[in-house]
Structures are given as C-alpha cells and as structure tokens.
Design an enzyme around this catalytic site. Structure first.
Site, short mmCIF file in Angstrom:
data_model
loop_
_atom_site.label_atom_id
_atom_site.label_comp_id
_atom_site.label_asym_id
_atom_site.label_seq_id
_atom_site.Cartn_x
_atom_site.Cartn_y
_atom_site.Cartn_z
N GLY A 182 -19.44 27.76 9.64
CA GLY A 182 -17.99 26.63 9.35
C GLY A 182 -17.99 25.51 8.35
O GLY A 182 -18.18 24.57 9.18
N ALA A 183 -17.64 25.05 7.70
CA ALA A 183 -17.74 23.72 7.27
C ALA A 183 -17.23 23.04 7.43
O ALA A 183 -18.78 21.69 7.88
CB ALA A 183 -16.40 24.01 5.49
N GLN A 194 -17.33 37.59 9.15
CA GLN A 194 -17.17 36.88 10.04
C GLN A 194 -15.58 36.77 10.58
O GLN A 194 -15.01 36.28 11.94
CB GLN A 194 -16.76 35.20 9.34
CG GLN A 194 -18.44 34.63 9.05
CD GLN A 194 -18.65 35.24 8.28
OE1 GLN A 194 -18.60 36.49 7.23
NE2 GLN A 194 -19.47 34.56 7.45
N ASP A 223 -14.57 26.01 2.34
CA ASP A 223 -16.13 24.56 2.17
C ASP A 223 -16.02 24.02 1.27
O ASP A 223 -16.77 22.74 0.92
CB ASP A 223 -17.06 26.14 1.97
CG ASP A 223 -17.11 27.19 2.46
OD1 ASP A 223 -16.57 28.39 3.01
OD2 ASP A 223 -17.71 27.00 3.95
N ASN A 274 -14.96 29.31 -1.55
CA ASN A 274 -14.51 29.36 0.12
C ASN A 274 -15.42 30.92 0.48
O ASN A 274 -15.32 31.52 -0.26
CB ASN A 274 -13.02 30.23 0.34
CG ASN A 274 -13.17 29.30 2.15
OD1 ASN A 274 -13.47 28.81 3.00
ND2 ASN A 274 -11.94 31.47 2.66
N LYS A 275 -15.38 31.59 1.78
CA LYS A 275 -16.16 32.47 1.13
C LYS A 275 -15.97 34.23 0.12
O LYS A 275 -14.11 34.14 -0.23
CB LYS A 275 -16.21 33.15 2.89
CG LYS A 275 -16.45 34.38 3.31
CD LYS A 275 -18.47 34.04 3.62
CE LYS A 275 -18.59 33.16 4.06
NZ LYS A 275 -19.87 33.28 4.03
O1 MRU Z 1 -20.86 30.84 6.01
P1 MRU Z 1 -19.96 30.41 6.98
O2 MRU Z 1 -19.19 31.34 7.95
O3 MRU Z 1 -20.26 29.04 7.51
O4 MRU Z 1 -18.89 30.04 5.89
C1 MRU Z 1 -17.04 29.64 6.57
C2 MRU Z 1 -16.11 29.73 5.82
O5 MRU Z 1 -16.79 30.26 4.15
C3 MRU Z 1 -15.08 29.50 5.80
O6 MRU Z 1 -13.92 30.37 4.96
C4 MRU Z 1 -14.57 27.89 5.53
O7 MRU Z 1 -16.21 26.97 6.55
C5 MRU Z 1 -13.57 27.30 6.26
S1 MRU Z 1 -14.10 27.26 7.58
C6 MRU Z 1 -12.87 25.70 8.68
#
Ligand code: MRU
Length: 364
Positions: free
Chosen positions: A50-51, A196, A236, A246-247
C-alpha cells in the site's frame, strides 16, 4: 495504528514491528525489522504494502540503516537500496526525499535521532491526513445516502488501514460513516492476482463493517444492475494532470462506472501526487513475477497454507501490477484538503472542498 493489536508498523526500541501481510487473511503474525535489509525485503516481498505504508516503512528503513553509522556513504546506500524496492508508489520516493532533506545537512552525530523523529512524523502525519480524507469522503457518502441506504461503496485492492499507518485512504470515509452512524455496505473486489481484496474483507470483518467479496469480473454487472452508489479506490501515484496509477483492474472499474453513471473517486494523501510527472503514461508500472498469475495460494482442506498451480510453468504470463485511470474518468480526488476535480490538481494547497453537488456526489 488502529489499536494495540491492529497496527501495520510500530517502533519497538531501535527496531520495528510490522504486521506481515503476506500471511493474511489466514494468519495474523508480526515480524521484527532490525536492519536496512529487513526493511527493503519487507517492502519488496509485500510484507508491508500500500503506497502510504511503503513510504513510511522506507522512512523507518533509513532510520534502521543509520543504527550502524550515519555517514554520507551509509545514507546514500540506504536511500538507493530502499528506492529500488518498488517502482510505482511515489510515496516511496517522497518519503526518501523528505528523509534526505532532513538528514543530509545535519552533522553525522545528530542524524540517527533525527531519522527516527522524521520517520515518526511521516507516520503520524499519515494518520492525520487519512482522518481528514475520511471526513471529506463522509460528506460524499452522506450525499449519496439521500438516494439509497445503506450507501453501497465499491472498492478495489486494499486501501484501508492495512495500507497506511491508520484508517486507510479509500476506506477512511467508510470508517468515518460508521462513526457517524451512516449505514454503508462495501463491495470488495478480489483483486487478482495478489488478492488484496481479501485483506480488505479481513479488515472490514475485524471492524464489523458489512461487506461482500466479489470476483473482479463481476464489477460491471453490479454497476449495471444499479447496486453500486459510488466507487472509491486508492492511488499509488497521481500525475500532475490527474491521471491515477492504482492496482491493476482499477481502470476497468472506472470505465464501467462512467458507462453506468456511477461516481468514481480516488482517495489519497498529497504524498501520492507526483507533480513532476506530467501524465499517467509516464508513471512506471511494476511488472511482477508470472508465478503470481500461474499459482494461487490459500489453505488446503486441513487448514495448512498451500499454493496450487493454475497454469503450466511454461505458460507465458503478463503481470502488470498497476494500471492508469485517465483523469477524465475520475469524478473527484479526495485528499486531506478536500475533494478536487482530477484535472484541477495544483501543487501547494489543494482547492477547498466543494459541496458535493452536481458531478461530485451521488448518481446523476
Ligand atoms: O501492490 P500493493 O498492494 O502495494 O498495491 C496497493 C494499491 O494499489 C492500493 O490501492 C494503493 O496503494 C492505495 S493504498 C492506500
């Protein structure tokens, strides 16, 4: 931190204690990070993810690195090692730049204490920012409640407290709604291949929040049937023009939302905005190992952790971890300063929060 038991990262003496997210939702276990290599591994292996949490862990990783000596060489090595862990979430570079700006001008003897203090500030500011995001997002949920209760929020990936130092970004409005007594139901997208969404379901369950897990491909149908009042996702990296990384799978949800007139919001702190990046196509997209697509993990019938092969090891796989949602598909970006049209971001103070009227609130 949400409570003594529910935390993502915390200081323990001159070490860190993290919740190992690779074991969730089946096992709750913590790990100590004692050195730079531990912090870099935790980010790379997605024990923390998560970012915002990636940025916070990197900041603390610098503090861990300086335990053994705080020379310029040690600082450079820490910054370079941590910067190379994951490419897309800009919070990582943001946190490292902030650590460097504080530490570099200091005499070596003062750097170690300053590193812990600055990392702690970054974590505390994250919690405060997320609370504000929750308050601004709550206004949008209250507006949507005029049309339907419970308010049905779709989210993707995990942008809850697990992805931050506390409260989360996309889920902060949901937690704020609960505190305000506003009924909310959350549609939780599974988020293949790393799933996730299972983390989101786990944390919503722990909070006693009504939610339903669905396979990613069901998102369009749910919107078509009018079962979604708004979508809120995290970010992200947000480019200067409002495009959002984003994801993987976020973009398809934004397209479906546009088709069905469902408002689509991105919730993120200012540390996720990269004003040096003109547009989304310039954002580096992490390409992860194909084994994440070829295999799926879970519990076997005896309750033991197991990985199952879905595809042959020889099957060619593409595994981009993030996608880009163009600003034009985004109804608004919720930051700690308010809700802003995606194309109207500007560095420094954000625009003041608009009232959730036409184009910003519930279904039009
Ligand atoms: O690969 P990850 O699990 O680190 O990706 C996380 C995401 O894409 C979240 O949606 C994003 O970081 C927002 S977290 C507040």
């Amino acid at each position: 931190m949400i409570s003594d038991r529910l935390f993502t990262i915390r200081e323990e003496g001159d070490s860190l204690l993290i919740l190992d997210q690779t074991l969730l939702p089946h096992q709750y276990a913590t790990r100590h990070l004692n050195a730079l290599a531990d912090a870099a591994h935790a980010i790379r292996a997605m024990q923390v993810r998560g970012a915002p949490l990636i940025g916070i862990t990197a900041a603390y990783g610098v503090a861990l690195a300086l335990k053994e000596g705080a020379s310029n060489k040690a600082l450079d090595h820490a910054l370079q090692t941590l910067a190379a862990t994951r490419p897309t979430a800009v919070n990582l570079q943001w946190a490292l730049a902030r650590m460097e700006a504080v530490l570099r001008p200091l005499p070596v003897a003062k750097r170690r204490a300053a590193a812990w203090a600055e990392a702690r500030s970054i974590a505390q500011e994250d919690v405060a920012a997320n609370r504000r995001i929750g308050e601004h997002g709550l206004a949008l949920l209250q507006h949507a409640a005029a049309q339907h209760t419970p308010v049905r929020v779709m989210t993707h990936c995990n942008a809850g407290w697990l992805a931050t130092a506390g409260w989360g970004t996309a889920l902060a409005p949901v937690y704020a709604a609960r505190a305000a007594g506003l009924p909310v139901h959350v549609w939780v997208s599974e988020t293949r291949p790393r799933n996730q969404g299972l983390l989101t379901a786990w944390e919503l369950h722990a909070a006693g929040m009504p939610h339903t897990l669905f396979a990613d491909n069901a998102a369009g149908l749910l919107m078509q049937r009018g079962e979604v009042d708004l979508v809120i996702v995290g970010a992200d990296r947000i480019a200067a023009n409002g495009d959002v990384a984003n994801k993987i799978g976020t973009y398809l949800k934004a397209l479906a939302a546009r088709e069905h007139n469902v408002p689509f919001y991105v919730a993120a702190p200012l540390s996720s905005i990269d004003f040096a990046c003109a547009d989304g196509l310039r954002i580096p997209i992490e390409e992860r190992d194909g084994s994440e697509v070829r295999h799926v993990g879970g519990l076997d019938r005896h309750g033991a952790r197991a990985a199952v092969a879905l595809a042959a090891d020889t099957t060619a796989v593409a595994n981009p971890a993030f996608d880009i949602t163009p600003a034009r598909l985004i109804t608004g970006i919720i930051t700690q300063h308010g809700v802003c049209a995606a194309g109207k971001l500007r560095s420094g103070e954000q625009t003041s929060p608009p009232s959730p009227g036409k184009g910003m609130g519930g279904r039009q």
